[in-house]
Design a protein around this motif. Sequence first.
Motif, short mmCIF file in Angstrom:
data_model
loop_
_atom_site.label_atom_id
_atom_site.label_comp_id
_atom_site.label_asym_id
_atom_site.label_seq_id
_atom_site.Cartn_x
_atom_site.Cartn_y
_atom_site.Cartn_z
N THR A 142 52.06 -7.22 13.98
CA THR A 142 51.42 -6.97 12.63
C THR A 142 49.99 -6.61 13.00
O THR A 142 49.39 -6.71 13.94
CB THR A 142 51.51 -8.28 11.89
N ILE A 143 49.15 -6.50 11.86
CA ILE A 143 47.98 -5.99 11.94
C ILE A 143 46.94 -7.03 11.11
O ILE A 143 47.57 -7.51 10.28
CB ILE A 143 47.59 -4.74 11.19
N PHE A 144 45.93 -7.37 11.61
CA PHE A 144 45.14 -8.65 10.99
C PHE A 144 43.96 -7.95 10.43
O PHE A 144 43.35 -7.24 10.93
CB PHE A 144 44.55 -9.57 12.08
N VAL A 145 43.90 -8.27 9.08
CA VAL A 145 42.75 -7.64 8.30
C VAL A 145 41.84 -8.86 7.79
O VAL A 145 42.68 -9.66 7.04
CB VAL A 145 43.14 -6.77 7.08
N ARG A 146 40.56 -9.03 8.27
CA ARG A 146 39.58 -10.17 7.86
C ARG A 146 40.44 -11.73 8.33
O ARG A 146 40.48 -12.55 7.44
CB ARG A 146 39.39 -10.21 6.26
N SER A 147 41.06 -11.53 9.48
CA SER A 147 41.78 -12.74 10.00
C SER A 147 43.14 -13.06 9.35
O SER A 147 43.63 -14.23 9.45
CB SER A 147 40.89 -13.78 10.21
N LYS A 148 43.58 -12.19 8.47
CA LYS A 148 44.94 -12.45 7.98
C LYS A 148 46.00 -11.55 8.18
O LYS A 148 45.40 -10.25 8.21
CB LYS A 148 44.69 -12.52 6.09
N PRO A 149 47.06 -11.84 8.66
CA PRO A 149 47.98 -10.95 8.95
C PRO A 149 48.65 -10.18 7.78
O PRO A 149 48.82 -10.45 6.66
CB PRO A 149 49.23 -11.72 9.66
N VAL A 150 48.80 -8.95 8.13
CA VAL A 150 49.20 -7.64 7.01
C VAL A 150 50.17 -7.07 7.81
O VAL A 150 50.08 -6.37 8.94
CB VAL A 150 47.94 -6.94 6.47
N GLN B 140 46.83 -3.93 17.80
CA GLN B 140 47.26 -5.24 17.43
C GLN B 140 49.02 -5.30 16.83
O GLN B 140 49.42 -6.31 17.13
CB GLN B 140 46.58 -5.74 16.15
N GLN B 141 49.11 -4.26 16.30
CA GLN B 141 50.37 -3.92 16.02
C GLN B 141 51.57 -4.04 17.33
O GLN B 141 52.48 -4.83 17.25
CB GLN B 141 50.95 -2.70 15.31
N GLU B 142 50.91 -3.46 18.38
CA GLU B 142 51.96 -3.52 19.48
C GLU B 142 52.04 -4.74 20.32
O GLU B 142 52.97 -5.61 20.30
CB GLU B 142 51.14 -2.45 20.70
N ALA B 143 50.81 -5.54 20.18
CA ALA B 143 50.68 -6.83 20.82
C ALA B 143 51.17 -7.97 19.73
O ALA B 143 52.18 -8.90 20.18
CB ALA B 143 49.29 -7.12 20.76
#
Length: 120
Positions: A101-109, A95-98
């Motif tokens: 950011t990383i998504f946790v429970r459909s929210k960007p973190v 996710q971070q490469e694409a």
Amino acid sequence: MADFLPEYRYLPWKGGYRPMFRLFTSDRWKLVRKDGEPVSCNTASQALAEAKECVRRILNPEIRAETADTDPAIPDFLDSDEWRRERAARTAEEQQEAFGTIFVRSKPVTIEYVKRRARV
């Protein structure tokens, strides 16, 4: 329809008797064989007994079993907790490469990596 009805018979052969059997009424008569050769008996009653024993061996084969280890060793690759951690790390990396950011429970973190100093 073939009816299951084992039958026994003997065939006079060169001064002796050869046992025969058939399992179904529609089958042809078969000679009792041991090691591929037809069996010969001295008397008719011995031939009938041999035919019955042959049918008994066909219908009730010797059962063989093998025992397995009762506590098989669980290979390392089957550790479910480690597999979940690796999977979560892989998805976070992807996710971070694409998306950056990383998504946790459909929210960007966003993740910030901070160097930590060793304290004395």
